[in-house]
Scaffold this motif. Sequence first.
Motif, PDB file in Angstrom:
ATOM      1  N   ALA A   1      50.702  37.194  39.694  1.00 54.93           N
ATOM      2  CA  ALA A   1      49.460  36.670  40.266  1.00 54.93           C
ATOM      3  C   ALA A   1      48.583  37.792  40.803  1.00 54.93           C
ATOM      4  O   ALA A   1      47.358  37.769  40.620  1.00 54.93           O
TER       5      ALA A   1
ATOM      6  N   ILE B   1      43.671  30.214  37.405  1.00 54.92           N
ATOM      7  CA  ILE B   1      43.060  31.190  38.302  1.00 54.92           C
ATOM      8  C   ILE B   1      41.702  30.659  38.746  1.00 54.92           C
ATOM      9  O   ILE B   1      40.902  30.223  37.919  1.00 54.92           O
TER      10      ILE B   1
ATOM     11  N   ALA C   1      46.940  39.450  37.840  1.00 53.77           N
ATOM     12  CA  ALA C   1      45.907  38.587  37.269  1.00 53.77           C
ATOM     13  C   ALA C   1      44.648  38.580  38.133  1.00 53.77           C
ATOM     14  O   ALA C   1      43.532  38.667  37.610  1.00 53.77           O
ATOM     15  N   THR C   2      44.804  38.505  39.444  1.00 50.01           N
ATOM     16  CA  THR C   2      43.623  38.479  40.319  1.00 50.01           C
ATOM     17  C   THR C   2      42.930  39.842  40.357  1.00 50.01           C
ATOM     18  O   THR C   2      41.706  39.905  40.456  1.00 50.01           O
TER      19      THR C   2
ATOM     20  N   TRP D   1      41.182  34.243  46.166  1.00 50.39           N
ATOM     21  CA  TRP D   1      41.661  33.940  44.822  1.00 50.39           C
ATOM     22  C   TRP D   1      42.789  32.932  44.986  1.00 50.39           C
ATOM     23  O   TRP D   1      43.579  33.033  45.920  1.00 50.39           O
TER      24      TRP D   1
ATOM     25  N   VAL E   1      45.831  31.186  42.662  1.00 52.27           N
ATOM     26  CA  VAL E   1      46.537  31.175  41.385  1.00 52.27           C
ATOM     27  C   VAL E   1      47.623  30.112  41.451  1.00 52.27           C
ATOM     28  O   VAL E   1      48.484  30.153  42.337  1.00 52.27           O
TER      29      VAL E   1
ATOM     30  N   SER F   1      42.632  32.699  32.828  1.00 53.77           N
ATOM     31  CA  SER F   1      43.703  31.728  33.072  1.00 53.77           C
ATOM     32  C   SER F   1      44.517  31.506  31.799  1.00 53.77           C
ATOM     33  O   SER F   1      45.749  31.496  31.833  1.00 53.77           O
TER      34      SER F   1
ATOM     35  N   ALA G   1      40.926  39.891  37.220  1.00 52.73           N
ATOM     36  CA  ALA G   1      39.815  38.944  37.354  1.00 52.73           C
ATOM     37  C   ALA G   1      38.716  39.521  38.250  1.00 52.73           C
ATOM     38  O   ALA G   1      37.527  39.452  37.909  1.00 52.73           O
TER      39      ALA G   1
ATOM     40  N   THR H   1      36.852  33.199  34.356  1.00 55.03           N
ATOM     41  CA  THR H   1      38.128  32.893  35.016  1.00 55.03           C
ATOM     42  C   THR H   1      38.966  31.936  34.160  1.00 55.03           C
ATOM     43  O   THR H   1      40.186  32.060  34.117  1.00 55.03           O
TER      44      THR H   1
END
Length: 186
Positions: A34, A84, A37-38, A179, A181, A77, A41, A73
């Motif tokens: 996570a 996300i 990923a953030t 954020w 997730v 995802s 992003a 986003t």
Amino acid sequence: MRKLIYFIAFLGLLSCKNNAQDNYRLLTEYKTKADSATAIAQQTLLGKVASSIKKGGTTYAVDFCAVEAMPITDSLSKHFQLKIGRISDKNRNPKNNLSTPTDKAAFALFSENKTLIDTLLPIESPVYYKRINLAMPACLKCHGNPAIDILPSTLQLIQEKYPKDLATNYQLNDLRGLWKVEFPKE
């Protein structure tokens, strides 16, 4: 017989310890995924917004965000196989509001604890939250004080695109949002 009981008890304790270690490892993997990923992003969105400002100013960036922020986003995802999103108590896009009691509690936790960067809630399906601070002066051009920081043309376009906008009057380093997730249910 007594030795057999002790041995079974020992195996039970060992099993609990292994389960705890497995759970810890799994939660660490969730948090790492996570966080990655953030970070991507955030980098992607900020890069696109900066390019938009450079290309056509803040009004161009507002148009870009209104059309492209959610699809970006959503695309990330799909790439990460996670849900996300961004949430805030002062959202610009109504889809980014604090919609669940867990979102509201997480936001309150981050609001009260300025040093909290992220957290993973190991509920039914884990949910990860990560702080978004208003960290760059350029952000104030769309999220700052409307009378001082935001150009009238930009403010007018924000009001047209987002009639219920709440995302102004921030100062540098304010908590802008989180954020969020969500992991798929297994």
